[in-house]
Design an enzyme around this catalytic site. Sequence first.
Site, mmCIF file in Angstrom:
data_model
loop_
_atom_site.group_PDB
_atom_site.id
_atom_site.type_symbol
_atom_site.label_atom_id
_atom_site.label_comp_id
_atom_site.label_asym_id
_atom_site.label_seq_id
_atom_site.Cartn_x
_atom_site.Cartn_y
_atom_site.Cartn_z
ATOM 1 N N ASP A 76 -17.458 6.969 -1.038
ATOM 2 C CA ASP A 76 -16.168 6.850 -0.340
ATOM 3 C C ASP A 76 -15.884 8.216 0.283
ATOM 4 O O ASP A 76 -16.574 9.213 -0.020
ATOM 5 C CB ASP A 76 -15.080 6.462 -1.365
ATOM 6 N N ARG B 152 0.877 -1.176 0.000
ATOM 7 C CA ARG B 152 0.000 0.000 0.000
ATOM 8 C C ARG B 152 0.910 1.221 0.000
ATOM 9 O O ARG B 152 1.645 1.446 0.963
ATOM 10 C CB ARG B 152 -0.920 -0.006 1.224
ATOM 11 N N ARG C 197 -13.429 -8.823 1.119
ATOM 12 C CA ARG C 197 -12.009 -8.563 0.824
ATOM 13 C C ARG C 197 -11.195 -9.843 1.068
ATOM 14 O O ARG C 197 -10.313 -10.186 0.292
ATOM 15 C CB ARG C 197 -11.476 -7.424 1.710
ATOM 16 N N HIS D 114 -7.345 0.918 -6.301
ATOM 17 C CA HIS D 114 -7.538 -0.024 -5.185
ATOM 18 C C HIS D 114 -8.248 -1.259 -5.766
ATOM 19 O O HIS D 114 -9.434 -1.494 -5.534
ATOM 20 C CB HIS D 114 -8.398 0.649 -4.113
ATOM 21 N N GLN E 122 -10.345 -3.775 -3.608
ATOM 22 C CA GLN E 122 -11.635 -3.254 -3.140
ATOM 23 C C GLN E 122 -12.699 -3.426 -4.227
ATOM 24 O O GLN E 122 -13.822 -3.848 -3.955
ATOM 25 C CB GLN E 122 -11.495 -1.770 -2.790
HETATM 26 N N1 CP Z 1 -11.148 -0.433 2.515
HETATM 27 C C1 CP Z 1 -9.878 -0.500 2.983
HETATM 28 O O1 CP Z 1 -8.920 -0.696 2.214
HETATM 29 O O2 CP Z 1 -9.764 -0.368 4.318
HETATM 30 P P1 CP Z 1 -8.413 -0.124 5.124
HETATM 31 O O3 CP Z 1 -7.874 1.223 4.679
HETATM 32 O O4 CP Z 1 -8.796 -0.146 6.551
HETATM 33 O O5 CP Z 1 -7.434 -1.209 4.756
HETATM 34 N N1 NVA Z 2 -10.148 6.602 -1.117
HETATM 35 C C1 NVA Z 2 -9.758 6.151 0.200
HETATM 36 C C2 NVA Z 2 -9.953 4.687 0.314
HETATM 37 C C3 NVA Z 2 -9.592 4.096 1.653
HETATM 38 C C4 NVA Z 2 -9.753 2.613 1.699
HETATM 39 C C5 NVA Z 2 -8.308 6.527 0.459
HETATM 40 O O1 NVA Z 2 -7.486 6.367 -0.442
HETATM 41 O O2 NVA Z 2 -8.015 7.004 1.564
#
Ligand code: CP
Ligand code: NVA
Length: 308
Positions: free
Chosen positions: A227, A105, A295, A132, A135
Amino acid sequence: MNSSKKNLLSLMELSSEEIKAIITRAQDLKRNRLIADPQVLKGRTGVMVFEKPSLRTRITFETAINELGGNPINLVSDMIGMGSRESVQDIARTLERVVHLIIARTFSHRTVEELAKYSSVPVINALTDEFHPCQALAFGLTIHERLGEFKKCRVVFIGDGNNVCKSIMILCAKLGYDFTLVSPSKYLPPESFINSCVDIGNCTGSKFDFTQDLKSAVNHAQFIYTDVWASMGQEKEQESRKKDFSPFQVNMQVMSMAPSDVFVSHCLPAHREEEITSDVLDSKNSIAFDEAENRLHVQKSVIVHLFS
Ligand code: CP
Ligand code: NVA
């Protein structure tokens, strides 16, 4: 470097058939959880590198690696200093000598591309500023559970044209789902990206629409998605984004304009009473926590895909 190894950096890399196969297998894995898990990671180690906070991604990948017979290691990126203490290239070349899977990440999407370029082991994007994919696959599985088959449906995303939104756009384009984005025009994804999705959609039958008219967008929606308005890394823009997105909150008034059996999802974490109200997130229409669980199943399926 091994050019035949597979990665998952963005859903653009997967064909429609591969996406369907990953979702279908995820459903089987969910049904047979802890009964018939394929031990594709037996004796293998998966390393996770996080430059940003996480709950769901960390816990679902760690569980997924364990259930597939492997050993997960979590690295906090501050400790390894990706790009500061050491180049991404050298980190990738070191990790490939020791572990069998890299899950990352990162802020910059370029970082996961470099990890993939310089390591011979599969790399999975666990969220970057751009995409992502896991997701979107979890949403795909959650849609599939509701529809019971891969058939056309209408997805309406309300909010920022961000990493999650773009990944869902690719999912919809590849699966032939119609997609509407309701967002202020300055928050739309780049035109070149939209054009790529529209091109794919022209082959699969998926239609794309971009509007600020909430009422007409949700009128025929089957799935509504939202989101956070400011993603991780955009904290400085929090106040201006709050102002720009406040007319686009997913609340009971929006729900009253949609079909009564519409499903609502959110990738989580949610900022309750900002982009979504608690009465919607906790309503019977909400599938956000099913998606959070999914997930796990879909990531197990992705790992099986990468190792077969
Ligand atoms: N949706 C998601 O990726 O959650 P986290 O940021 O908690 O991993
Ligand atoms: N768009 C959000 C998603 C978190 C899972 C971010 O990048 O913070």
